[in-house]
Design a protein around this motif. Sequence first.
Motif, PDB file in Angstrom:
ATOM      1  N   ARG A 188      31.390  24.818  71.888  1.00 44.51           N
ATOM      2  CA  ARG A 188      31.702  26.002  72.701  1.00 44.51           C
ATOM      3  C   ARG A 188      31.307  25.771  74.157  1.00 44.51           C
ATOM      4  N   ASP A 227      35.478  27.300  70.627  1.00 46.65           N
ATOM      5  CA  ASP A 227      35.996  28.528  71.214  1.00 46.65           C
ATOM      6  C   ASP A 227      37.324  28.267  71.926  1.00 46.65           C
ATOM      7  N   ALA A 261      41.113  27.686  71.081  1.00 48.39           N
ATOM      8  CA  ALA A 261      42.064  27.840  69.968  1.00 48.39           C
ATOM      9  C   ALA A 261      42.995  26.640  69.812  1.00 48.39           C
ATOM     10  N   TYR A 303      36.152  32.689  61.130  1.00 54.44           N
ATOM     11  CA  TYR A 303      36.410  33.300  62.437  1.00 54.44           C
ATOM     12  C   TYR A 303      35.360  34.380  62.687  1.00 54.44           C
ATOM     13  N   GLY A 327      34.660  36.665  65.977  1.00 58.86           N
ATOM     14  CA  GLY A 327      34.978  37.004  67.358  1.00 58.86           C
ATOM     15  C   GLY A 327      35.795  35.884  67.984  1.00 58.86           C
ATOM     16  N   GLU A 328      35.324  35.351  69.105  1.00 56.44           N
ATOM     17  CA  GLU A 328      36.027  34.258  69.771  1.00 56.44           C
ATOM     18  C   GLU A 328      35.638  32.895  69.214  1.00 56.44           C
ATOM     19  N   ASP A 329      34.605  32.850  68.379  1.00 59.70           N
ATOM     20  CA  ASP A 329      34.159  31.584  67.799  1.00 59.70           C
ATOM     21  C   ASP A 329      34.963  31.265  66.542  1.00 59.70           C
TER      22      ASP A 329
END
Length: 71
Positions: free
Chosen positions: A7, A36, A38, A59, A61-63
Amino acid sequence: MKIIDTRGQKHYSPLIPAIKAICEARKGEQLEIIMDDAAAFNDLKEYLAEQQTGFREIYDGEDMRVQFFSD
């Protein structure tokens, strides 16, 4: 379990540390790669599928996480 957290990677593709960890893993070692990005995450899943390596996607959130055992 070996955790590779890519990340926030800004200097190079998050795939580089992910693939490095896969190549260095011992046979049967469990890995978790956290991303993070995609596009890189989809590329990693495609690579694992091409290698016929089963994996679990998580999955949060954004992680995005992928867990698998090295071959």
